[in-house]
Design an enzyme around this catalytic site. Structure first.
Site, mmCIF file in Angstrom:
data_model
loop_
_atom_site.group_PDB
_atom_site.id
_atom_site.type_symbol
_atom_site.label_atom_id
_atom_site.label_comp_id
_atom_site.label_asym_id
_atom_site.label_seq_id
_atom_site.Cartn_x
_atom_site.Cartn_y
_atom_site.Cartn_z
ATOM 1 C CB THR A 50 -0.933 0.051 1.166
ATOM 2 O OG1 THR A 50 -1.714 -1.187 1.115
ATOM 3 C CG2 THR A 50 -1.842 1.097 1.227
ATOM 4 C CE1 TYR A 138 2.162 -8.754 2.506
ATOM 5 C CE2 TYR A 138 3.686 -7.182 1.765
ATOM 6 C CZ TYR A 138 2.554 -7.406 1.879
ATOM 7 O OH TYR A 138 1.337 -7.064 1.135
ATOM 8 C CE LYS A 168 0.123 -6.956 4.743
ATOM 9 N NZ LYS A 168 0.291 -5.715 4.074
ATOM 10 C CB VAL A 208 -0.867 -5.702 8.239
ATOM 11 C CG1 VAL A 208 -0.098 -4.364 7.589
ATOM 12 C CG2 VAL A 208 0.076 -6.122 9.467
#
Length: 301
Positions: A50, A138, A168, A208
């Site tokens: 993002t 991630y 994540k 998240v």
């Protein structure tokens, strides 16, 4: 239970740019302060998907960490995205983030080169060895490639590293997530909005969230209701957010959606950087309508 290593409600913060496309550090500080002090976020994840990490420079990433840490101090955990397809580059970014004051690191699995699982594990261990900061892995195979999705066995091995503390999870594999939660001490964070509540039910520490940029208290409200044992309220709040999730995340990248909503509201955000394109008027109207509906759900005090 010990406190989650990366907070509970982490905003996947956008990176604000000025009208000419330059880094807007003052805007980043205003946004970070808003997310922490008014929107209910206890962690901020910078330079992730993002945050447009593919199109920001190393110097911009480091400057962003320094500015956000200065703005929020110890009121929130600041996690810096440092993952690249290059192990040496990622380790260097990790050291720069640590020097800039980051409290933790987000490290994506290496992409494009199609490394084996053994190579992926070696890469992630090397980045974790580069600093003294806790690491959030991630796992997002939709962006990095199916072959780089971390297997349950790889996650079990990585969990043995003293600084690899969480993940994540954007893999969309509840079986894998549940198995690894049961076998390791990794703190799980949902990285896909529609999985926030399902992963909490399995034992996740939090999320998240891209949507938290615009509806932080509503996202936090799901976590708070679940933690209080009111699973019915948690489910209602989760379902109330799903139309906004669909509008923001399933037509264009979430970055585009957040920046369109911020522009409409006069908040720091600025343009997206190419190859992303800005939302058109019709999409902005759909996003605004969905956000307005989501915000009618009473926010927690």
């Amino acid at each position: 239970m010990s406190a989650p290593p990366f907070g509970r409600c982490a905003a996947a913060m956008i990176t604000p740019f000025s009208a000419d496309g330059g880094l807007d550090l003052a805007g980043a500080q205003r946004l970070a302060t808003h997310l922490v002090d008014r929107a209910g976020c206890d962690a901020l994840v910078l330079s992730g998907t993002t945050g447009e990490s593919p199109t920001t420079t190393d110097a911009e990433k480091t400057a962003l960490v320094r500015a956000v840490v200065e703005a929020v101090g110890d009121r929130a955990t600041v996690v810096a995205g440092v993952g690249t397809a290059d192990t040496r580059h990622s380790a260097g970014l990790a050291r720069a983030a640590e020097a800039a004051g980051a409290h933790g690191l987000l490290v994506v699995t290496p992409y494009y080169s199609r490394p084996t699982q053994e190579a992926v594990v070696a890469h992630l261990r090397a980045v974790a060895d580069a600093t003294g900061l806790p690491v959030m892995l991630y796992d997002i195979p939709a962006r990095t490639g199916v072959g780089t999705a971390l297997t349950a066995d790889s996650l079990r091995r990585l969990a043995e590293h003293e600084r690899i503390a969480g993940i994540k999870d954007c893999a969309g594999d509840l079986l894998k997530s549940g198995l690894v939660m049961g076998d390791t001490g990794l703190a799980y964070y949902s990285g896909s909005e529609e999985f926030n509540l399902p992963l909490l039910a399995l034992g996740a520490a939090g999320c998240v969230s891209t949507v938290a940029n615009v509806a932080g208290r509503q996202v936090r409200g799901v976590l708070d209701a679940f933690a209080a044992g009111d699973t019915g309220l948690a489910a209602r709040r989760h379902r109330a957010l799903l139309p906004l999730v669909e509008a923001m995340m399933h037509e264009v990248p979430g970055t585009v959606s957040v920046k369109a909503l911020f522009q409409a509201a006069g908040l720091p955000g600025g343009p997206v950087r190419p190859p992303l394109l800005p939302a058109d008027e019709a999409l902005t109207e759909r996003l605004t309508t969905a956000l307005r509906a989501a915000l009618t759900e009473p926010a927690p005090a």
